[in-house]
Design an enzyme around this catalytic site. Structure first.
Site, short mmCIF file in Angstrom:
data_model
loop_
_atom_site.label_atom_id
_atom_site.label_comp_id
_atom_site.label_asym_id
_atom_site.label_seq_id
_atom_site.Cartn_x
_atom_site.Cartn_y
_atom_site.Cartn_z
N ASN A 161 -24.97 66.60 17.40
CA ASN A 161 -24.04 65.49 17.14
C ASN A 161 -23.81 64.56 18.33
OD1 ASN A 161 -23.70 66.13 14.49
ND2 ASN A 161 -21.75 67.18 14.74
N GLU A 210 -29.21 60.86 12.51
CA GLU A 210 -28.33 61.09 11.37
C GLU A 210 -27.33 59.94 11.31
OE1 GLU A 210 -26.24 65.00 10.85
OE2 GLU A 210 -24.44 63.77 11.01
N TRP A 241 -14.30 77.05 8.23
CA TRP A 241 -15.41 76.25 8.78
C TRP A 241 -15.74 76.76 10.18
CZ3 TRP A 241 -14.55 72.72 12.99
CH2 TRP A 241 -15.75 72.16 13.46
N ARG A 275 -14.20 68.88 4.59
CA ARG A 275 -15.31 69.81 4.34
C ARG A 275 -15.49 69.99 2.83
NH1 ARG A 275 -17.07 68.56 8.26
NH2 ARG A 275 -17.37 69.62 10.21
N ASP A 287 -29.53 71.05 4.98
CA ASP A 287 -28.33 70.81 5.77
C ASP A 287 -27.44 72.06 5.76
OD1 ASP A 287 -26.73 68.99 7.32
OD2 ASP A 287 -25.31 69.01 5.66
N HIS A 308 -15.01 69.31 19.12
CA HIS A 308 -15.34 68.49 17.94
C HIS A 308 -14.50 67.21 18.02
CE1 HIS A 308 -16.31 67.74 13.65
NE2 HIS A 308 -17.29 68.61 13.80
N SER A 364 -22.33 70.55 20.07
CA SER A 364 -23.17 71.59 20.67
C SER A 364 -23.82 71.12 21.97
CB SER A 364 -24.23 72.05 19.67
OG SER A 364 -25.07 70.96 19.30
O1 SFD Z 1 -21.60 69.22 11.62
C1 SFD Z 1 -15.90 85.76 24.06
N1 SFD Z 1 -20.67 72.20 15.61
C2 SFD Z 1 -21.66 71.22 15.62
N2 SFD Z 1 -22.21 70.69 16.73
C3 SFD Z 1 -23.33 69.91 16.68
O2 SFD Z 1 -23.81 69.43 17.71
N3 SFD Z 1 -23.94 69.66 15.48
C4 SFD Z 1 -23.46 70.14 14.28
O3 SFD Z 1 -24.07 69.98 13.24
C5 SFD Z 1 -22.19 70.82 14.35
N4 SFD Z 1 -21.49 71.23 13.17
C6 SFD Z 1 -20.98 72.52 13.20
C7 SFD Z 1 -20.46 73.00 14.44
C8 SFD Z 1 -19.84 74.26 14.45
C9 SFD Z 1 -19.80 75.00 13.26
C10 SFD Z 1 -19.13 76.33 13.28
C11 SFD Z 1 -20.38 74.53 12.06
C12 SFD Z 1 -20.97 73.28 12.04
C13 SFD Z 1 -20.36 75.33 10.82
C14 SFD Z 1 -19.83 72.37 16.81
C15 SFD Z 1 -20.46 73.21 17.93
O4 SFD Z 1 -21.00 74.37 17.41
C16 SFD Z 1 -19.40 73.53 18.99
O5 SFD Z 1 -18.87 72.30 19.43
C17 SFD Z 1 -19.93 74.30 20.20
O6 SFD Z 1 -20.59 75.47 19.79
C18 SFD Z 1 -18.81 74.69 21.17
O7 SFD Z 1 -19.36 75.41 22.25
P1 SFD Z 1 -18.52 76.52 23.09
O8 SFD Z 1 -19.47 77.14 24.04
O9 SFD Z 1 -17.27 75.92 23.58
O10 SFD Z 1 -18.08 77.59 21.97
P2 SFD Z 1 -19.02 78.67 21.22
O11 SFD Z 1 -20.39 78.12 21.04
O12 SFD Z 1 -18.30 79.06 19.99
O13 SFD Z 1 -19.10 79.90 22.24
C19 SFD Z 1 -17.98 80.70 22.59
C20 SFD Z 1 -18.52 82.08 22.97
O14 SFD Z 1 -17.50 82.86 23.57
C21 SFD Z 1 -17.53 84.19 23.04
N5 SFD Z 1 -16.20 84.75 23.21
N6 SFD Z 1 -16.68 86.50 24.87
C22 SFD Z 1 -16.07 87.46 25.63
N7 SFD Z 1 -14.72 87.70 25.60
C23 SFD Z 1 -13.91 86.96 24.77
N8 SFD Z 1 -12.58 87.20 24.75
C24 SFD Z 1 -14.50 85.96 23.96
N9 SFD Z 1 -14.01 85.08 23.04
C25 SFD Z 1 -15.05 84.35 22.60
C26 SFD Z 1 -17.94 83.97 21.59
O15 SFD Z 1 -18.43 85.14 20.97
C27 SFD Z 1 -19.00 82.88 21.75
O16 SFD Z 1 -20.28 83.38 22.01
S1 SFD Z 1 -20.66 70.01 12.33
O17 SFD Z 1 -19.72 70.65 11.46
O18 SFD Z 1 -19.98 69.26 13.33
P1 AMP Z 2 -19.34 66.65 10.39
O1 AMP Z 2 -20.58 67.09 9.72
O2 AMP Z 2 -18.29 66.18 9.46
O3 AMP Z 2 -18.83 67.62 11.40
O4 AMP Z 2 -19.74 65.37 11.23
C1 AMP Z 2 -20.85 65.33 12.06
C2 AMP Z 2 -20.75 64.09 12.91
O5 AMP Z 2 -20.65 62.92 12.11
C3 AMP Z 2 -19.53 64.05 13.80
O6 AMP Z 2 -19.92 63.36 14.97
C4 AMP Z 2 -18.53 63.26 13.01
O7 AMP Z 2 -17.54 62.66 13.82
C5 AMP Z 2 -19.42 62.24 12.33
N1 AMP Z 2 -18.94 61.78 11.01
C6 AMP Z 2 -18.79 62.51 9.89
N2 AMP Z 2 -18.42 61.76 8.85
C7 AMP Z 2 -18.30 60.52 9.32
C8 AMP Z 2 -17.94 59.24 8.73
N3 AMP Z 2 -17.61 59.15 7.45
N4 AMP Z 2 -17.93 58.18 9.54
C9 AMP Z 2 -18.26 58.26 10.84
N5 AMP Z 2 -18.62 59.42 11.44
C10 AMP Z 2 -18.64 60.51 10.69
#
Ligand code: SFD
Ligand code: AMP
Length: 620
Positions: A58, A122, A213, A244, A334, A371, A428
């Site tokens: 993203n 995207e 989520w 969602r 997706d 996020h 990510s």
């Molecule tokens: O579309 C301990 N995210 C998305 N990012 C993208 O770039 N593209 C996407 O398509 C993304 N989408 C999405 C995303 C997340 C999820 C769940 C879905 C869809 C379904 C967001 C990213 O994944 C997110 O921003 C990053 O992963 C954040 O990274 P970070 O490193 O801050 O968190 P992490 O990856 O969850 O890792 C944390 C780790 O810590 C461990 N942990 N270990 C030891 N002791 C403890 N007490 C601990 N507590 C936690 C965890 O196990 C983990 O490994 S979309 O929806 O946006």
């Molecule tokens: P999402 O799958 O909803 O987590 O969104 C993935 C990425 O697209 C994130 O960067 C969001 O901020 C962006 N996004 C999702 N929906 C929209 C929308 N309707 N308009 C603009 N950005 C969006």
């Protein structure tokens, strides 16, 4: 008899998700001879938010091809968060994020490419990936970089230096399989333990209970660890809800941005257009947030909430208008890449996305920093973008810089990913990048402090070694007093505590069942109920085995996170992100008084909080 292992390192990374893996990789680059230890409560091959995979990256600017400028990106993020971000932090990860994406490409992550070899977009900032194996690919780099990796060890507390209470000297935790305690002693510590789900009651019930989520293993540990150690936190009130697909929690980004699917109410009307003028009256602020393009996430969420509240639901995403036989596979991929349940749910409910639309709904709130929101620790900014420098340790909580990028207000303690506040939209790639930034800075820190002697306070280590197992000790002592099942007047299991936490947060602190609405009275009630829960945790928490012990300490981190959230929401007397929550006693956005960060510090000895605001400084 508790078995204890001591592990010494130069750099300790807590949490091997996206940010933690980035930190391990970069720390090795700058610190060839350093001992780098990574500790992870699961197994880094499939841990964290990316465990199941993702279908997009993203954050990718495309600077190499002049697709965007860093300034445009910072402005986009600022508007999405309604004017409150640390521009220095966002600018900093944005200028480096493309290089992270090129590393992923080099390591074998399959990224969609067009006929010219360019990444397929995207949206303006996002690119498409075949990301089922995203996490194992990234983890491999961390495995090659770290000196030692401790999988299945949950960190419960940070350790302070024996001489300097503002200096972090390591961490303590236990192996969730065999109960061995690990005392990690380290010159620098990076917290990258992800965000917090299940602090608010999820919408899912019955056999789907717990489906969310953001994954349920995102236990708010980043926040719990930092808060208890006394790090200054920021923007914890900005807990957010995302649109969602209903019940399966499938993300909408690819559908809305790439496939251009439209969102409507039950009568085919666009919720945002219907409410735009009304939103302008309360939320336009000084910077015309309502007119911004793209519309800020919270305003998109809010307009669909208004439609639902007016009885014009369901809200549909019209997949049937955009999916054709040519791109059908893309739609399914997706979800198969990152939210498999959504595909299963469609199959189970006989939904053919080419023929019928699907419902979307705002999720329960999540506490996170990567996020479209920005909860986390208050961190020092990049060395070359100094906005306001702290001249003493006490000034760090109101300044933007104290020498080491991404260092929290505690010496030797760095943050990245969901753990780093006021630095949203990393996702990510940006989280991995922020891990790299924090690690580079941590390496410099230990090199510049090479003559400093640090060692954890031994009495703290002794006390915590006992405390970690208290819930199991208590269970063994009291198990004869169970009335039946888990009913006992002097025991609280983690799931009972979770139910109480989620109910109070949902009902009083702006969860879905109260239409994300709260006010001072409700927040004070939340505070009161949370205080009882905290008291009960301290006196009655029990665990029968190591797995329950893990869940119990996760609950503790969630409780501390929730306490921060409530206090921050109480402090901010305005409604800045109406789709995330509305303060009904201060229903409007107030740029004159509240375009500020809300910062806080917890005193674990007295259990009290201090809160204050810090002005937002714009770079341009
Ligand atoms: O579309 C301990 N995210 C998305 N990012 C993208 O770039 N593209 C996407 O398509 C993304 N989408 C999405 C995303 C997340 C999820 C769940 C879905 C869809 C379904 C967001 C990213 O994944 C997110 O921003 C990053 O992963 C954040 O990274 P970070 O490193 O801050 O968190 P992490 O990856 O969850 O890792 C944390 C780790 O810590 C461990 N942990 N270990 C030891 N002791 C403890 N007490 C601990 N507590 C936690 C965890 O196990 C983990 O490994 S979309 O929806 O946006
Ligand atoms: P999402 O799958 O909803 O987590 O969104 C993935 C990425 O697209 C994130 O960067 C969001 O901020 C962006 N996004 C999702 N929906 C929209 C929308 N309707 N308009 C603009 N950005 C969006």
């Amino acid at each position: 008899m508790t078995r204890v292992s001591y592990v010494d390192s130069d750099i300790l990374i807590i949490g091997g998700g996206m940010a933690g893996c980035g930190a391990a990789w970069e720390a090795r680059y700058w610190g060839r001879n350093l001992k780098i230890v990574l500790v992870e409560k699961a197994n880094i091959d499939r841990s964290g938010a990316v465990a199941m995979g993702l279908s997009a990256i993203n954050t990718y600017l495309g600077l190499r091809y002049n697709e965007n400028t860093i300034e445009d990106y910072v402005n986009y993020v600022k508007t999405d968060l309604m004017g409150v971000i640390r521009e220095d932090l966002v600018y900093d990860y944005a200028r480096h994020v493309d290089s992270t994406v090129y590393l992923f490409d080099e390591w074998g992550l399959p990224i969609f490419k067009d006929e010219n070899g360019r990444y397929v977009r995207e949206g303006r900032w996002q690119i498409m990936i075949h990301g089922e194996s995203y996490k194992p690919i990234v983890a491999e780099a961390a495995k090659k970089s770290a000196s030692e990796i401790y999988n299945r060890v949950m960190v419960t507390h940070l350790l302070k230096d024996s001489q300097n209470p503002n200096r972090v000297a390591g961490a303590i935790g236990f192996n969730v399989r065999d109960g061995r305690v690990y005392v990690f002693r380290s010159k620098a510590v990076i917290v990258s333990a992800g965000g917090g789900s299940q602090i608010y009651r999820p919408r899912s019930t019955s056999e789907g209970k717990g489906r969310t989520w953001y994954p349920h293993w995102s236990s708010g540990s980043s926040y719990g660890l930092l808060i208890e150690a006394g790090a200054v936190m920021t923007m914890m009130e900005a807990r957010f809800s995302v649109p969602r697909y209903k019940d399966g929690y499938g993300p909408v980004g690819a559908w809305q941005l790439m496939l251009k699917a439209k969102q409507t109410n039950a009568y085919g009307q666009d919720p945002f257009s219907l409410h735009k003028e009304e939103l302008k009256k309360l939320y336009n602020g000084k910077y015309n947030y309502v007119d911004a393009f793209p519309t800020p996430t919270n305003l998109r969420v809010y307009s669909s909430l208004l439609e639902l509240r007016q009885g014009n639901g369901p809200i549909y995403l019209h997949t049937e208008q955009v999916l054709t036989e040519k791109n059908e596979e893309l739609g399914w991929e997706d979800f198969l890449d990152m939210t498999i349940t959504q595909a299963i749910l469609w199959a189970g409910q006989n939904i053919d996305p080419m023929k019928s639309p699907s419902e979307i709904l705002p999720s329960e709130p999540y506490v996170m920093g990567s996020h479209a929101t920005e909860c986390g620790a208050w961190a020092s900014g990049p060395e070359d973008i100094v906005i306001k420098e702290a001249s003493s340790v006490d000034e760090r909580g109101t300044s933007y810089s104290w020498g080491y990028n991404r260092m929290s207000t505690l010496d030797g303690l760095f943050v990245a990913g969901d753990a780093c506040g006021a630095s949203p939209h990393k996702f990510s790639s940006g989280s991995f990048t922020e891990g790299r930034i924090a690690a580079k800075s941590a390496v410099r820190y230990i090199k510049e402090h090479s003559d400093e002697k640090v060692s954890p306070d031994s009495s703290q280590v002794e006390q915590l070694t006992v405390k970690i197992f208290e819930p199991m000790e208590r269970y063994n002592k009291n198990k004869g007093m169970i009335t039946g099942g888990k009913v006992s007047s002097n025991m609280m299991w983690y799931d009972q505590g979770m139910a109480r936490l989620q109910k109070l947060m949902d009902e009083y602190a702006g969860g879905w069942s109260s239409w994300y609405t709260t006010n001072e009275h409700m927040l004070l009630r939340a505070k009161e109920l949370l205080a009882y829960l905290k008291e009960d945790f301290i006196n009655y928490a029990v665990a029968e085995d190591y797995h329950q012990l893990l869940r119990t300490w996760e609950l503790w981190h969630r409780i501390l996170t929730a306490e921060a959230v409530i206090n921050h929401m109480l402090f901010r007397k305005e409604t800045r992100w109406p789709g995330y929550y509305v303060r009904s006693d201060f229903p409007a956005l107030d740029d004159d008084n509240w375009r500020v960060f809300v910062n806080s510090k917890y005193d674990s000895k007295t259990g009290t909080w201090k809160l204050w605001s810090v002005p937002v400084v714009d770079l341009r």
